[in-house]
Design a protein around this motif. Structure first.
Motif, PDB file in Angstrom:
ATOM      1  N   GLY A 221       0.813  -1.213   0.000  1.00  0.00           N
ATOM      2  CA  GLY A 221       0.000   0.000   0.000  1.00  0.00           C
ATOM      3  C   GLY A 221       0.842   1.256   0.000  1.00  0.00           C
ATOM      4  N   GLY A 222       1.910   1.278   0.808  1.00  0.00           N
ATOM      5  CA  GLY A 222       2.798   2.440   0.815  1.00  0.00           C
ATOM      6  C   GLY A 222       3.531   2.616  -0.502  1.00  0.00           C
ATOM      7  N   GLN A 223       3.983   1.494  -1.094  1.00  0.00           N
ATOM      8  CA  GLN A 223       4.681   1.587  -2.374  1.00  0.00           C
ATOM      9  C   GLN A 223       3.744   2.061  -3.478  1.00  0.00           C
ATOM     10  OE1 GLN A 223       8.081   1.083  -2.824  1.00  0.00           O
ATOM     11  NE2 GLN A 223       7.516   2.092  -4.742  1.00  0.00           N
ATOM     12  N   ARG A 224       2.490   1.674  -3.383  1.00  0.00           N
ATOM     13  CA  ARG A 224       1.508   2.136  -4.366  1.00  0.00           C
ATOM     14  C   ARG A 224       1.344   3.650  -4.286  1.00  0.00           C
ATOM     15  NH1 ARG A 224      -1.797  -1.542  -3.342  1.00  0.00           N
ATOM     16  NH2 ARG A 224      -3.128  -0.479  -1.821  1.00  0.00           N
ATOM     17  N   LEU A 225       1.360   4.192  -3.076  1.00  0.00           N
ATOM     18  CA  LEU A 225       1.283   5.647  -2.913  1.00  0.00           C
ATOM     19  C   LEU A 225       2.527   6.325  -3.466  1.00  0.00           C
ATOM     20  CD1 LEU A 225      -0.185   5.802   0.704  1.00  0.00           C
ATOM     21  CD2 LEU A 225      -1.372   6.463  -1.394  1.00  0.00           C
ATOM     22  N   MET A 226       3.694   5.701  -3.279  1.00  0.00           N
ATOM     23  CA  MET A 226       4.933   6.261  -3.821  1.00  0.00           C
ATOM     24  C   MET A 226       4.890   6.304  -5.353  1.00  0.00           C
ATOM     25  SD  MET A 226       7.231   7.004  -1.362  1.00  0.00           S
ATOM     26  CE  MET A 226       8.869   6.702  -2.014  1.00  0.00           C
ATOM     27  N   ASP A 227       4.365   5.248  -5.952  1.00  0.00           N
ATOM     28  CA  ASP A 227       4.255   5.214  -7.415  1.00  0.00           C
ATOM     29  C   ASP A 227       3.291   6.287  -7.918  1.00  0.00           C
ATOM     30  OD1 ASP A 227       5.999   3.078  -7.382  1.00  0.00           O
ATOM     31  OD2 ASP A 227       4.404   1.564  -7.489  1.00  0.00           O
ATOM     32  N   GLU A 228       2.193   6.470  -7.215  1.00  0.00           N
ATOM     33  CA  GLU A 228       1.244   7.511  -7.608  1.00  0.00           C
ATOM     34  C   GLU A 228       1.866   8.894  -7.468  1.00  0.00           C
ATOM     35  OE1 GLU A 228      -2.153   6.874  -5.174  1.00  0.00           O
ATOM     36  OE2 GLU A 228      -2.732   4.997  -6.157  1.00  0.00           O
ATOM     37  N   ALA A 229       2.711   9.066  -6.456  1.00  0.00           N
ATOM     38  CA  ALA A 229       3.394  10.351  -6.284  1.00  0.00           C
ATOM     39  C   ALA A 229       4.379  10.592  -7.419  1.00  0.00           C
ATOM     40  CB  ALA A 229       4.121  10.380  -4.942  1.00  0.00           C
ATOM     41  N   SER A 230       5.087   9.554  -7.859  1.00  0.00           N
ATOM     42  CA  SER A 230       6.023   9.702  -8.978  1.00  0.00           C
ATOM     43  C   SER A 230       5.288  10.096 -10.257  1.00  0.00           C
ATOM     44  CB  SER A 230       6.786   8.387  -9.189  1.00  0.00           C
ATOM     45  OG  SER A 230       7.561   8.066  -8.048  1.00  0.00           O
TER      46      SER A 230
END
Length: 219
Positions: free
Chosen positions: A80-89
Motif C-alpha cells: 500500500g505504501g509503495q503504491r502511494l509512492m508510485d502515484e506520487a512519482s
C-alpha cells in the motif's frame, strides 16, 4: 308451556354470551393495533442469521493463501505504501506537485506506522522467540528506510514548490534518522547546503581536510 318458555329464554341468553366471548379477542387485537404508533419501524431479529462462506472444493483456507489478498487490498502494508509512492512519482512527472505531496505524506505515515508496529511486536517477542523478534526488527528497519525515502522525496517536492520552510524540517529529520554517514543522510545534508541552511559541505573536499603532520624521529 311454561317449561318450553323457560327453555327458549335460556337458549336466547346463551347465544349472545357466546357471541360476546367470540368477539372479545378480536376487540382486544384491534385495540392493541390502534394503540401502536402509525410510523413504527419493524424490528429485525435480535440475532439474524449470518451467512457462512463455505470454501469451494479444493480451496485452501490456510493463512498463507489469504495473506497476499489482504496485503494487496490494504493500505497499511508495504504494498500500500509503495503504491502511494508510485502515484506520487506519476504526479511529479505531470508536474502535479500538490497531488504528489499529498501522496507522499500518506506514504510517509503508512511506513512510519508500520515501522512502529513492527518495532513494538519485536520488543514483545524479545526473550520469547528470537527468530520472530529478529524478523520483526528487520521489518521495522526496512519500513523505516522506506519512510525516510518518502520523506526525502517530499522534501524535494517542497523545493520544487519553492517552499524551503517545509523542506528543511524534513531534511533534518532524515539526517537524525539516517545519520550523516549514510547515503540518504548525505543527500539530505546536501539539500540543506544547497538551500543555504548550512555553510559547510559534507563530506568535505580533500583540499579542505586538515593534513596530518609527520612527527616521527629520523632513524
Amino acid at each position: 308451556m311454561v317449561s318450553g318458555t323457560i327453555r327458549f329464554l335460556c337458549l336466547s341468553s346463551v347465544i349472545p354470551l357466546t357471541a360476546i366471548l367470540t368477539l372479545l379477542p378480536l376487540a382486544s387485537v384491534r385495540a392493541q393495533e390502534s394503540a401502536q404508533p402509525e410510523n413504527t419501524i419493524p424490528l429485525e431479529p435480535a440475532n439474524p442469521a449470518t451467512p457462512i462462506n463455505v470454501p469451494e472444493p479444493g480451496e485452501s483456507t490456510e493463512p498463507d493463501n489469504i495473506r497476499p489478498m489482504v496485503l494487496d487490498s490494504s493500505l497499511l502494508s508495504l504494498q500500500g505504501g509503495q503504491r502511494l509512492m508510485d502515484e506520487a512519482s506519476n504526479a511529479v512527472a505531470s508536474q502535479d506537485y500538490d497531488g504528489a505531496a499529498k501522496k507522499l505524506v500518506e506514504a510517509r505515515q503508512v511506513f512510519n506506522q508500520l515501522s512502529n508496529f513492527y518495532q513494538e511486536l519485536g520488543s514483545s517477542f524479545s526473550g520469547i522467540d528470537t527468530r520472530i523478534a529478529d524478523s520483526l526488527r528487520k521489518k521495522a528497519l526496512e519500513t523505516a528506510q522506506m519512510r525516510d525515502q518518502a520523506t526525502y522525496q517530499l522534501a524535494l517536492v517542497h523545493r520544487a514548490q519553492n517552499k524551503p520552510e517545509l523542506a528543511v524540517p524534513l531534511l533534518v529529520q532524515i539526517i537524525r534518522s539516517q545519520q550523516p554517514t549514510r547515503d540518504l543522510g548525505q543527500k539530505a545534508y546536501q539539500q540543506l547546503f544547497e538551500l543555504g541552511f548550512v555553510d559547510s559541505p559534507y563530506p568535505r573536499p580533500r583540499s579542505d581536510e586538515p593534513s596530518s603532520s609527520s612527527g616521527g624521529s629520523a632513524q
